[in-house]
Write a protein that holds these residues in place. Structure first.
Motif, PDB file in Angstrom:
ATOM      1  N   UNK A 124      -3.489  11.946  25.997  1.00 24.58           N
ATOM      2  CA  UNK A 124      -3.154  10.605  26.490  1.00 24.58           C
ATOM      3  C   UNK A 124      -4.229  10.054  27.417  1.00 24.58           C
ATOM      4  N   UNK A 125      -5.150  10.915  27.837  1.00 28.50           N
ATOM      5  CA  UNK A 125      -6.244  10.505  28.703  1.00 28.50           C
ATOM      6  C   UNK A 125      -7.519  10.313  27.889  1.00 28.50           C
ATOM      7  N   UNK A 126      -7.835  11.304  27.046  1.00 29.90           N
ATOM      8  CA  UNK A 126      -9.084  11.261  26.283  1.00 29.90           C
ATOM      9  C   UNK A 126      -8.861  11.931  24.933  1.00 29.90           C
ATOM     10  N   UNK A 127      -8.425  11.180  23.924  1.00 30.41           N
ATOM     11  CA  UNK A 127      -8.109  11.748  22.615  1.00 30.41           C
ATOM     12  C   UNK A 127      -9.337  12.333  21.915  1.00 30.41           C
ATOM     13  N   UNK A 171     -12.564  10.258  20.371  1.00 33.77           N
ATOM     14  CA  UNK A 171     -12.904   9.052  21.130  1.00 33.77           C
ATOM     15  C   UNK A 171     -14.116   9.339  22.015  1.00 33.77           C
ATOM     16  N   UNK A 172     -15.019   8.377  22.115  1.00 32.59           N
ATOM     17  CA  UNK A 172     -16.237   8.569  22.902  1.00 32.59           C
ATOM     18  C   UNK A 172     -15.966   8.547  24.406  1.00 32.59           C
ATOM     19  N   UNK A 173     -14.933   7.820  24.820  1.00 33.53           N
ATOM     20  CA  UNK A 173     -14.639   7.675  26.243  1.00 33.53           C
ATOM     21  C   UNK A 173     -13.138   7.759  26.475  1.00 33.53           C
ATOM     22  N   UNK A 174     -12.735   8.006  27.718  1.00 34.90           N
ATOM     23  CA  UNK A 174     -11.298   8.054  28.018  1.00 34.90           C
ATOM     24  C   UNK A 174     -10.642   6.699  27.766  1.00 34.90           C
ATOM     25  N   UNK A 175      -9.327   6.742  27.573  1.00 36.14           N
ATOM     26  CA  UNK A 175      -8.558   5.518  27.391  1.00 36.14           C
ATOM     27  C   UNK A 175      -8.334   4.869  28.755  1.00 36.14           C
ATOM     28  N   UNK A 176      -8.495   3.575  28.811  1.00 36.14           N
ATOM     29  CA  UNK A 176      -8.205   2.846  30.041  1.00 36.14           C
ATOM     30  C   UNK A 176      -6.762   2.381  29.978  1.00 36.14           C
ATOM     31  N   UNK A 177      -5.999   2.707  31.009  1.00 29.78           N
ATOM     32  CA  UNK A 177      -4.578   2.354  31.051  1.00 29.78           C
ATOM     33  C   UNK A 177      -4.242   1.786  32.424  1.00 29.78           C
ATOM     34  N   UNK A 178      -3.218   0.927  32.436  1.00 29.39           N
ATOM     35  CA  UNK A 178      -2.733   0.424  33.718  1.00 29.39           C
ATOM     36  C   UNK A 178      -1.920   1.491  34.446  1.00 29.39           C
ATOM     37  N   UNK A 179      -1.150   2.262  33.674  1.00 31.79           N
ATOM     38  CA  UNK A 179      -0.366   3.331  34.291  1.00 31.79           C
ATOM     39  C   UNK A 179      -1.111   4.650  34.134  1.00 31.79           C
ATOM     40  N   UNK A 180      -0.890   5.543  35.056  1.00 34.42           N
ATOM     41  CA  UNK A 180      -1.562   6.843  35.037  1.00 34.42           C
ATOM     42  C   UNK A 180      -0.786   7.804  34.128  1.00 34.42           C
TER      43      UNK A 180
END
Length: 161
Positions: A118-121, A124-133
């Motif tokens: 849920x942070x870095x699948x 994917x080249x970079x982590x996912x940006x999310x509003x919630x942690x």
């Protein structure tokens, strides 16, 4: 010192844990060393490339580091394991961790992380940006000292822990 073993630890989270929490030397899939950006980072930080063709060299380097008192982090699956290939939560363990631990006469500390996808699948080249942690959980198992050289059985003990 013990090698630190990560069950289903995505390499990006292993990088963060290794670099900032545990400071061990890390073993990674050798092909990651050829990728832009991450390959250079792995090389600069003394990570150990591991593959079928570099197995002996990687294990010897890990043994040398352990004998000097350092910890070594290893993914016992030997690779990044997609979620679809780990229906029981972890991938198939490989015997390298047992060979390293029995040769160095050290314990294995099983470490498992959940929620890292849920942070870095994977892929994917970079982590996912999310509003919630997102929640990532870390679980430390009991240290394991192998009593024999049955590397297949030994890795099963670690994976079950």
């Amino acid at each position: 010192m013990s090698p630190v073993i990560a069950h289903y630890l995505l390499f990006r989270v292993e990088l963060a844990c290794g670099s900032f929490l545990l400071s061990p030397d890390l073993q990674f899939q050798a092909d990651l060393f050829e990728k832009p950006f991450i390959g250079g980072w792995l090389k600069r930080n003394g990570c150990i490339p591991a593959s079928k063709s570099t197995r002996e060299k990687a294990e010897n380097r890990a043994l040398s580091l352990l004998n000097q008192g350092y910890s070594v982090a290893v993914m016992p699956e030997g690779r990044l394991v997609p979620e679809s290939d780990r229906p029981e939560g972890v991938g198939q363990g490989r015997p390298g961790i047992s060979r390293i631990a029995t040769s160095a006469n050290v314990c294995v500390l099983p470490v498992g992380l959940t929620g890292t996808e849920n942070v870095w699948p994977i892929g994917k080249a970079f982590p996912l940006l999310r509003l919630s942690r997102p929640t990532v959980k870390i679980r430390f198992g009991n240290p394991v000292r192998f009593q024999n050289d049955d590397h297949i059985a030994n890795v099963g003990v670690v994976m079950d822990e």
